[in-house]
Design a protein around this motif. Sequence first.
Motif, PDB file in Angstrom:
ATOM      1  N   THR A   1       0.836  -1.212   0.000  1.00  0.00           N
ATOM      2  CA  THR A   1       0.000   0.000   0.000  1.00  0.00           C
ATOM      3  C   THR A   1       0.860   1.246   0.000  1.00  0.00           C
ATOM      4  O   THR A   1       0.583   2.221  -0.713  1.00  0.00           O
ATOM      5  CB  THR A   1      -0.926  -0.002   1.234  1.00  0.00           C
ATOM      6  OG1 THR A   1      -1.793  -1.135   1.171  1.00  0.00           O
ATOM      7  CG2 THR A   1      -1.765   1.268   1.284  1.00  0.00           C
ATOM      8  N   TYR A   2       1.920   1.235   0.820  1.00  0.00           N
ATOM      9  CA  TYR A   2       2.817   2.395   0.868  1.00  0.00           C
ATOM     10  C   TYR A   2       3.469   2.642  -0.493  1.00  0.00           C
ATOM     11  O   TYR A   2       3.468   3.776  -0.998  1.00  0.00           O
ATOM     12  CB  TYR A   2       3.889   2.179   1.933  1.00  0.00           C
ATOM     13  CG  TYR A   2       5.057   3.129   1.791  1.00  0.00           C
ATOM     14  CD1 TYR A   2       4.907   4.483   2.077  1.00  0.00           C
ATOM     15  CD2 TYR A   2       6.291   2.672   1.333  1.00  0.00           C
ATOM     16  CE1 TYR A   2       5.966   5.361   1.916  1.00  0.00           C
ATOM     17  CE2 TYR A   2       7.355   3.543   1.176  1.00  0.00           C
ATOM     18  CZ  TYR A   2       7.187   4.883   1.462  1.00  0.00           C
ATOM     19  OH  TYR A   2       8.232   5.744   1.298  1.00  0.00           O
ATOM     20  N   TYR A   3       4.028   1.594  -1.108  1.00  0.00           N
ATOM     21  CA  TYR A   3       4.684   1.777  -2.403  1.00  0.00           C
ATOM     22  C   TYR A   3       3.693   2.221  -3.473  1.00  0.00           C
ATOM     23  O   TYR A   3       4.005   3.060  -4.320  1.00  0.00           O
ATOM     24  CB  TYR A   3       5.378   0.486  -2.836  1.00  0.00           C
ATOM     25  CG  TYR A   3       6.716   0.279  -2.165  1.00  0.00           C
ATOM     26  CD1 TYR A   3       7.734   1.224  -2.297  1.00  0.00           C
ATOM     27  CD2 TYR A   3       6.972  -0.850  -1.405  1.00  0.00           C
ATOM     28  CE1 TYR A   3       8.956   1.044  -1.687  1.00  0.00           C
ATOM     29  CE2 TYR A   3       8.196  -1.044  -0.783  1.00  0.00           C
ATOM     30  CZ  TYR A   3       9.191  -0.096  -0.935  1.00  0.00           C
ATOM     31  OH  TYR A   3      10.407  -0.265  -0.318  1.00  0.00           O
ATOM     32  N   ARG A   4       2.492   1.677  -3.443  1.00  0.00           N
ATOM     33  CA  ARG A   4       1.487   2.071  -4.425  1.00  0.00           C
ATOM     34  C   ARG A   4       1.081   3.526  -4.214  1.00  0.00           C
ATOM     35  O   ARG A   4       0.850   4.263  -5.180  1.00  0.00           O
ATOM     36  CB  ARG A   4       0.282   1.141  -4.303  1.00  0.00           C
ATOM     37  CG  ARG A   4      -0.770   1.337  -5.372  1.00  0.00           C
ATOM     38  CD  ARG A   4      -1.602   0.081  -5.525  1.00  0.00           C
ATOM     39  NE  ARG A   4      -0.856  -0.972  -6.176  1.00  0.00           N
ATOM     40  CZ  ARG A   4      -1.187  -2.260  -6.133  1.00  0.00           C
ATOM     41  NH1 ARG A   4      -2.246  -2.637  -5.435  1.00  0.00           N
ATOM     42  NH2 ARG A   4      -0.472  -3.159  -6.764  1.00  0.00           N
ATOM     43  N   ARG A   5       0.999   3.950  -2.955  1.00  0.00           N
ATOM     44  CA  ARG A   5       0.591   5.330  -2.673  1.00  0.00           C
ATOM     45  C   ARG A   5       1.616   6.340  -3.190  1.00  0.00           C
ATOM     46  O   ARG A   5       1.250   7.446  -3.595  1.00  0.00           O
ATOM     47  CB  ARG A   5       0.377   5.506  -1.169  1.00  0.00           C
ATOM     48  CG  ARG A   5      -0.196   6.865  -0.802  1.00  0.00           C
ATOM     49  CD  ARG A   5      -0.622   6.942   0.648  1.00  0.00           C
ATOM     50  NE  ARG A   5       0.474   6.669   1.557  1.00  0.00           N
ATOM     51  CZ  ARG A   5       0.561   5.610   2.346  1.00  0.00           C
ATOM     52  NH1 ARG A   5      -0.411   4.710   2.335  1.00  0.00           N
ATOM     53  NH2 ARG A   5       1.587   5.446   3.158  1.00  0.00           N
TER      54      ARG A   5
END
Length: 521
Positions: A380-384
């Motif tokens: 989720t962090y990398y996608r954000r």
Amino acid sequence: MGRSRPFWRLNAAERRIWEAYPTGTPVDLRDGKNDDPGEGRTWGRGREVRAEVLAALLLGISENQPGRVPGIRLAGARIVGDLNLSDAVVTSRLHLLDCYIPGIVSLNDARTQGVRLRGCHIGRLRAGRATIDGLLDLDGSTIENGVRLDNTHVTGQFRMSRAVVGSPSGPSKGGGTDDLRGWSQPYNEGRASEPVTQVAVAVWAGGLTVEGGAFMRGLRTVGGLRFIGARFNSGLYLEGAVLSGTDGHAVFADHMQATAAELSQGFTATGTVRLRGARISGVLSFDGAVLKAQGRVLHLSHMQVDELILLPASIEGGINLGYSRVGVLFDRPDCYPGDVHLNGTTYESLRGPAVLADRLPWLHRDPDGYRPQPYEQLATYYRRIGHESEARRVLLAKQRARRRTLKLPGRVWGRLLDIVVGYGYRPWLAGLWVTLLLAAGTSVFSHWRPHQIGLDESRSFNAFTYTIDLLAPVSVFEQRGAWEPVGWTQWLANCLIVAGWILATALIAGGTRVLRPSNTS
């Protein structure tokens, strides 16, 4: 001397203090030769002051002078007996500098003005449930048998920088068993069925509230700090402190609240630093700290913190960040030498030199085994932040970790999906396999041409389209039914048919997320 003085005999030092009290005039008994409070037992009678004389003055036995602020400002005295101000309301100041106080200073349930005991050598300090309107200053003092500040309220700053504090070893003279209550307590974290052990604590301050900053820079303790439920409304500063926990905990501060907590710049803890359920509205920093414990060195689960700086100079032991909510996590790969509990942990941002290759081992080191949430959180962090390829790598690593928990059929099928399409996160692998199989089939069937099944019509054979028909689950060019492979090429044709079904199934599984990696996808 005054008619209100109840003492028939005052020595010279006491007389000076008595006369100076109404105006708050300083009294200095230091001789410039032997002024180390640690050697206070060797001081002569000329520096001896009875604690009961000081208590009588602070409790209002002397008449105040209008327009003057009364108080005791005393330096270099050897104070005999326990200074007992428990349950009192003290409206004058108490400032002791470089004094030797081998007994107990007791402020339990008292309400006082600011109290300063700077550079003193004290047997024990008790101020449980006290209210101190102003500064509580213990800078540079040595307190042999611990400090008790449970449920104390300090409206100003709390200072204990460069102090040396030991843990209680037993009841002091005249103290009774109550003196040890809160110091050597049975402790088993609520597990009544387990053996109960005795713990010794240097600073017992559960429920302490400090409105100003709590400055404990350079503090030295033998025994841990207990700040369970404490509130530091202007921050807690322990830079350079050296804490040696005698019961396995150097800091025990469950549910502590602070605007900032600096356990950094040479902060050294031998024993677990436990901040379970703490609420830090600013920065919690371990920058440059030295942390060592048997087993778990940092217990930071169920915590809420705006920024966690985890850049210790040295660390030995496991870390628990489970179910914590972190705004910014600033760390580096070598911050995690042991086990790492990350299940339930959420963070908004990651800082530091760690790249994805460092983060993946970080996720694999939960001693409880595979947990999906840490992978989903990192993805989720990398996608954000727009790093879609890294997010896919994380989710692929999640599936590989999950595969190790499955039974043999699940592991085999998972391995096949990984090889063929990377669990749907590497669809280009399917294209690569199709290309290789097409090339192999086209080459083989060009040299070993199949026989035509029906001779009543004329057909032209194309090895490429024939191979495509074998790979496709449903015949597209109607070549499969018109031509029959010969010899060993029958095995190749059957393998191409099976491979085609596997590729189609894998692509469908990845495309429709039958093996759904996360809600984030």
